[in-house]
Design a protein around this motif. Structure first.
Motif, PDB file in Angstrom:
ATOM      1  N   SER A 234       0.856  -1.197   0.000  1.00 50.65           N
ATOM      2  CA  SER A 234       0.000   0.000   0.000  1.00 50.65           C
ATOM      3  C   SER A 234       0.882   1.234   0.000  1.00 50.65           C
ATOM      4  O   SER A 234       2.071   1.163   0.288  1.00 50.65           O
ATOM      5  CB  SER A 234      -0.919   0.003   1.233  1.00 50.65           C
ATOM      6  OG  SER A 234      -0.164   0.207   2.403  1.00 50.65           O
ATOM      7  N   GLY A 235       0.246   2.384  -0.294  1.00 54.66           N
ATOM      8  CA  GLY A 235       0.974   3.668  -0.271  1.00 54.66           C
ATOM      9  C   GLY A 235       1.780   3.892  -1.529  1.00 54.66           C
ATOM     10  O   GLY A 235       1.697   3.141  -2.493  1.00 54.66           O
ATOM     11  N   GLY A 236       2.542   4.994  -1.475  1.00 53.51           N
ATOM     12  CA  GLY A 236       3.421   5.290  -2.600  1.00 53.51           C
ATOM     13  C   GLY A 236       2.723   5.799  -3.837  1.00 53.51           C
ATOM     14  O   GLY A 236       3.276   5.726  -4.928  1.00 53.51           O
ATOM     15  N   ARG A 237       1.518   6.333  -3.662  1.00 53.25           N
ATOM     16  CA  ARG A 237       0.787   6.844  -4.848  1.00 53.25           C
ATOM     17  C   ARG A 237       0.324   8.282  -4.647  1.00 53.25           C
ATOM     18  O   ARG A 237      -0.382   8.831  -5.453  1.00 53.25           O
ATOM     19  CB  ARG A 237      -0.453   5.981  -5.093  1.00 53.25           C
ATOM     20  CG  ARG A 237      -0.156   4.589  -5.576  1.00 53.25           C
ATOM     21  CD  ARG A 237      -1.421   3.933  -6.043  1.00 53.25           C
ATOM     22  NE  ARG A 237      -2.397   3.835  -4.962  1.00 53.25           N
ATOM     23  CZ  ARG A 237      -3.704   3.711  -5.162  1.00 53.25           C
ATOM     24  NH1 ARG A 237      -4.189   3.720  -6.374  1.00 53.25           N
ATOM     25  NH2 ARG A 237      -4.522   3.595  -4.141  1.00 53.25           N
ATOM     26  N   ARG A 238       0.675   8.872  -3.548  1.00 49.17           N
ATOM     27  CA  ARG A 238       0.026  10.131  -3.165  1.00 49.17           C
ATOM     28  C   ARG A 238       0.729  11.357  -3.722  1.00 49.17           C
ATOM     29  O   ARG A 238       0.198  12.440  -3.746  1.00 49.17           O
ATOM     30  CB  ARG A 238      -0.032  10.212  -1.647  1.00 49.17           C
ATOM     31  CG  ARG A 238      -0.425   8.895  -1.019  1.00 49.17           C
ATOM     32  CD  ARG A 238      -0.064   8.890   0.439  1.00 49.17           C
ATOM     33  NE  ARG A 238      -0.868   9.898   1.093  1.00 49.17           N
ATOM     34  CZ  ARG A 238      -2.103   9.700   1.444  1.00 49.17           C
ATOM     35  NH1 ARG A 238      -2.635   8.511   1.241  1.00 49.17           N
ATOM     36  NH2 ARG A 238      -2.790  10.635   2.012  1.00 49.17           N
ATOM     37  N   ARG A 239       1.972  11.192  -4.117  1.00 51.26           N
ATOM     38  CA  ARG A 239       2.765  12.274  -4.701  1.00 51.26           C
ATOM     39  C   ARG A 239       2.782  13.516  -3.817  1.00 51.26           C
ATOM     40  O   ARG A 239       2.280  14.573  -4.165  1.00 51.26           O
ATOM     41  CB  ARG A 239       2.281  12.626  -6.113  1.00 51.26           C
ATOM     42  CG  ARG A 239       2.395  11.456  -7.047  1.00 51.26           C
ATOM     43  CD  ARG A 239       2.308  11.868  -8.491  1.00 51.26           C
ATOM     44  NE  ARG A 239       2.366  10.694  -9.327  1.00 51.26           N
ATOM     45  CZ  ARG A 239       3.497  10.098  -9.684  1.00 51.26           C
ATOM     46  NH1 ARG A 239       4.643  10.586  -9.284  1.00 51.26           N
ATOM     47  NH2 ARG A 239       3.470   9.030 -10.446  1.00 51.26           N
ATOM     48  N   ARG A 240       3.330  13.319  -2.624  1.00 51.32           N
ATOM     49  CA  ARG A 240       3.611  14.416  -1.699  1.00 51.32           C
ATOM     50  C   ARG A 240       2.383  15.169  -1.197  1.00 51.32           C
ATOM     51  O   ARG A 240       2.439  16.351  -0.895  1.00 51.32           O
ATOM     52  CB  ARG A 240       4.604  15.416  -2.307  1.00 51.32           C
ATOM     53  CG  ARG A 240       5.942  14.785  -2.548  1.00 51.32           C
ATOM     54  CD  ARG A 240       6.993  15.810  -2.829  1.00 51.32           C
ATOM     55  NE  ARG A 240       8.306  15.199  -2.697  1.00 51.32           N
ATOM     56  CZ  ARG A 240       8.976  15.129  -1.546  1.00 51.32           C
ATOM     57  NH1 ARG A 240       8.464  15.634  -0.457  1.00 51.32           N
ATOM     58  NH2 ARG A 240      10.157  14.562  -1.505  1.00 51.32           N
ATOM     59  N   ARG A 241       1.269  14.500  -1.161  1.00 49.41           N
ATOM     60  CA  ARG A 241       0.102  15.149  -0.545  1.00 49.41           C
ATOM     61  C   ARG A 241       0.192  14.902   0.942  1.00 49.41           C
ATOM     62  O   ARG A 241       0.165  13.762   1.400  1.00 49.41           O
ATOM     63  CB  ARG A 241      -1.191  14.564  -1.107  1.00 49.41           C
ATOM     64  CG  ARG A 241      -1.693  15.348  -2.313  1.00 49.41           C
ATOM     65  CD  ARG A 241      -3.067  14.901  -2.708  1.00 49.41           C
ATOM     66  NE  ARG A 241      -3.060  13.538  -3.235  1.00 49.41           N
ATOM     67  CZ  ARG A 241      -3.873  12.582  -2.826  1.00 49.41           C
ATOM     68  NH1 ARG A 241      -4.760  12.831  -1.883  1.00 49.41           N
ATOM     69  NH2 ARG A 241      -3.830  11.392  -3.350  1.00 49.41           N
ATOM     70  N   ARG A 242       0.337  15.970   1.708  1.00 51.68           N
ATOM     71  CA  ARG A 242       0.473  15.817   3.158  1.00 51.68           C
ATOM     72  C   ARG A 242      -0.918  15.585   3.757  1.00 51.68           C
ATOM     73  O   ARG A 242      -1.792  16.439   3.623  1.00 51.68           O
ATOM     74  CB  ARG A 242       1.091  17.078   3.745  1.00 51.68           C
ATOM     75  CG  ARG A 242       1.545  16.902   5.185  1.00 51.68           C
ATOM     76  CD  ARG A 242       1.980  18.245   5.715  1.00 51.68           C
ATOM     77  NE  ARG A 242       3.272  18.614   5.185  1.00 51.68           N
ATOM     78  CZ  ARG A 242       4.410  18.591   5.905  1.00 51.68           C
ATOM     79  NH1 ARG A 242       4.364  18.259   7.154  1.00 51.68           N
ATOM     80  NH2 ARG A 242       5.538  18.954   5.370  1.00 51.68           N
ATOM     81  N   PRO A 243      -1.140  14.446   4.395  1.00 50.85           N
ATOM     82  CA  PRO A 243      -2.497  14.179   4.906  1.00 50.85           C
ATOM     83  C   PRO A 243      -2.817  15.045   6.121  1.00 50.85           C
ATOM     84  O   PRO A 243      -1.938  15.384   6.894  1.00 50.85           O
ATOM     85  CB  PRO A 243      -2.421  12.711   5.300  1.00 50.85           C
ATOM     86  CG  PRO A 243      -0.988  12.453   5.570  1.00 50.85           C
ATOM     87  CD  PRO A 243      -0.198  13.379   4.707  1.00 50.85           C
ATOM     88  N   GLY A 244      -4.092  15.401   6.220  1.00 49.31           N
ATOM     89  CA  GLY A 244      -4.534  16.215   7.345  1.00 49.31           C
ATOM     90  C   GLY A 244      -4.441  15.440   8.646  1.00 49.31           C
ATOM     91  O   GLY A 244      -4.205  16.001   9.700  1.00 49.31           O
ATOM     92  N   ASN A 245      -4.632  14.152   8.541  1.00 51.67           N
ATOM     93  CA  ASN A 245      -4.614  13.322   9.736  1.00 51.67           C
ATOM     94  C   ASN A 245      -3.692  12.113   9.498  1.00 51.67           C
ATOM     95  O   ASN A 245      -4.132  11.061   9.028  1.00 51.67           O
ATOM     96  CB  ASN A 245      -6.046  12.867  10.052  1.00 51.67           C
ATOM     97  CG  ASN A 245      -6.116  12.133  11.373  1.00 51.67           C
ATOM     98  OD1 ASN A 245      -5.098  11.737  11.927  1.00 51.67           O
ATOM     99  ND2 ASN A 245      -7.330  11.944  11.862  1.00 51.67           N
ATOM    100  N   PRO A 246      -2.418  12.259   9.807  1.00 49.77           N
ATOM    101  CA  PRO A 246      -1.475  11.164   9.533  1.00 49.77           C
ATOM    102  C   PRO A 246      -1.850   9.865  10.234  1.00 49.77           C
ATOM    103  O   PRO A 246      -1.607   8.786   9.702  1.00 49.77           O
ATOM    104  CB  PRO A 246      -0.146  11.694  10.094  1.00 49.77           C
ATOM    105  CG  PRO A 246      -0.294  13.156  10.179  1.00 49.77           C
ATOM    106  CD  PRO A 246      -1.751  13.423  10.399  1.00 49.77           C
ATOM    107  N   ARG A 247      -2.480   9.977  11.391  1.00 49.66           N
ATOM    108  CA  ARG A 247      -2.834   8.756  12.132  1.00 49.66           C
ATOM    109  C   ARG A 247      -3.875   7.943  11.370  1.00 49.66           C
ATOM    110  O   ARG A 247      -3.740   6.728  11.211  1.00 49.66           O
ATOM    111  CB  ARG A 247      -3.357   9.141  13.513  1.00 49.66           C
ATOM    112  CG  ARG A 247      -3.690   7.961  14.371  1.00 49.66           C
ATOM    113  CD  ARG A 247      -3.850   8.342  15.805  1.00 49.66           C
ATOM    114  NE  ARG A 247      -2.551   8.658  16.392  1.00 49.66           N
ATOM    115  CZ  ARG A 247      -2.349   8.877  17.688  1.00 49.66           C
ATOM    116  NH1 ARG A 247      -3.371   8.840  18.511  1.00 49.66           N
ATOM    117  NH2 ARG A 247      -1.164   9.146  18.145  1.00 49.66           N
ATOM    118  N   ALA A 248      -4.898   8.648  10.863  1.00 47.33           N
ATOM    119  CA  ALA A 248      -5.957   7.954  10.116  1.00 47.33           C
ATOM    120  C   ALA A 248      -5.392   7.385   8.814  1.00 47.33           C
ATOM    121  O   ALA A 248      -5.743   6.279   8.393  1.00 47.33           O
ATOM    122  CB  ALA A 248      -7.108   8.913   9.837  1.00 47.33           C
TER     123      ALA A 248
END
Lengths: 291, 119
Positions: A234-248
């Motif tokens: 999973s992961g590695g597709r977001r292209r540097r989008r910083r999530p609002g909630n890293p925990r979620a």
């Protein structure tokens, strides 16, 4: 993941910079501590250690022994951040400070003990809470981590057939292979729990996917017994989008990688991606994620 | 057995008093502080600052056996710190032990002369 504030020594014994070295040594002996933060009118000036006092004339003042500015850490920092800072600066203690106020002291020994509880004694790999911490830190820094979840095939049956001591040797062999792979590709291997392992890479998955096959080939053979593995990515597709909630987001990545590894068990290539899980769950009646 | 007769004790206590004016500050122009001296640079500076505020400057050096010099600021107006420290270390450091603090006097004498052409 535990934070520095949970394991630090609260309200440590302190000393005034104009106290004598004799008095500082006496304080250390009386309270059985190896260091004293130096405070002047509540302001933190630094820390002195028993080593600093060695060979110094006892009439000298603490201020004369004090070296450099204090090395501080926030009480909210994780234990891994504290360890990285101690290693980088080559120090054995950090002052825990919030808004210029001294809250506590963290020694290397306390940290090592706390971290020791977070490492798996069988394989030497960090456990699930350190994985979660690493994942959240990557996301918090705007990196786009790739998570690989690995499941052993029929490990329960193997344990029943050949005994748990053999099962332990299998887990150690898997840990060795994963650690070597993680080291080659600038990642970290973890033992998630039971027969589940995880690999975390703080970067996009494009560069990693072509190499994943090396985790499966050649097949792992322990004392003549072939051990099957299934991998979920999973992961590695977001292209540097910083999530609002890293925990979620970390929760999501863990869930998807775990489900993908289960999905991979039914595939000849033994690898599945998070998109495969999403597709499978969309096809499933009621939209529930399909294993 | 016959008893020995003892003479009375003639122990005396003699007091000698002497006085000397205490100088403020109790240092002269420069204080050379050894690495293992009972007073360190910060404490010496604090002492000078409380007795003669603003008159002394601390110059740290890392040359055995001296850890630092406390120099009267007025000297530094006549001479830059570097050559002054160099001179002091060259001349006085060989006489100094690591556990000592030595005060030194530095006298600066300016000699000057001019030639005036007569008509």
């Amino acid at each position: 993941m535990a934070r520095v504030r949970e394991i630090m020594t609260k309200a440590p014994v302190t000393v005034n910079p104009w106290a004598s070295v004799r008095e500082a040594a006496r304080l250390m002996a009386r309270h059985r501590v190896g260091s004293l933060p130096v405070l002047l009118d509540g302001a933190l000036l630094g820390v002195i250690t028993s080593r600093d006092l060695r060979g110094v004339h006892p009439n000298r003042v603490v201020q004369d022994v004090l070296k450099g500015p204090p090395l501080c850490i926030s009480p909210e920092a994780s234990l891994l951040e504290a360890r990285a800072l101690m290693e980088e600066k080559g120090v054995e203690r950090l002052l825990v400070v919030k808004e210029g106020r001294l809250l506590g002291l963290l020694t290397k020994r306390t940290l090592a003990f706390a971290l020791g509880q977070r490492f798996d004694p069988l394989t030497g790999l960090p456990r699930a809470d350190l994985l979660r911490d690493g994942l959240e830190r990557c996301l918090g820094r705007g990196l786009d981590p790739t998570l690989v979840f690995a499941d052993l095939d029929d490990f329960g049956k193997l344990n029943k057939r050949l005994g748990h001591t053999f099962g332990d040797r299998v887990l150690q062999a898997v840990a060795e292979r994963f650690t070597a792979f993680a080291r080659r590709h600038r990642g970290e291997a973890y033992r998630y729990g039971g027969d589940e392992f995880a690999l975390l890479f703080p970067r996009l998955r494009q560069g990693l996917l072509p190499h994943l096959q090396a985790l499966l080939d050649p097949p792992l053979v322990v004392e003549g017994v072939r051990v099957g593995l299934s991998l979920g990515v999973s992961g590695g597709r977001r292209r540097r989008r910083r999530p609002g909630n890293p925990r979620a987001t970390a929760d999501d990545l863990l869930r998807l990688a775990s489900l993908a590894s289960t999905l991979a068990k039914g595939r000849p290539e033994r690898i599945a991606l998070s998109e495969d899980v999403e597709r499978a769950s969309a096809r499933a009646p009621g939209g529930a994620p399909a294993p | 057995m016959a008893k020995r007769r003892e003479s009375p004790s003639k122990r005396q206590l003699e007091l000698r008093l002497s006085g000397q004016a205490f100088e403020i500050p109790p240092l002269w122009d420069v204080l050379l502080i050894g690495h293992q001296a009972p007073i360190g640079p910060e404490a010496a500076k604090r002492m000078a600052e409380s007795l003669a505020p603003g008159q002394f400057e601390l110059v740290r050096v890392q040359r055995a056996p001296v850890e630092a010099l406390l120099v009267r600021k007025s000297l530094l107006k006549a001479l830059a710190a570097e050559p002054l420290v160099e001179l002091l270390l060259e001349e006085l450091a060989p006489l100094l032990g690591e556990d000592q603090v030595v005060r030194a006097q530095v006298e600066i004498v300016l000699h000057t002369g001019r030639t005036i052409r007569l008509e």
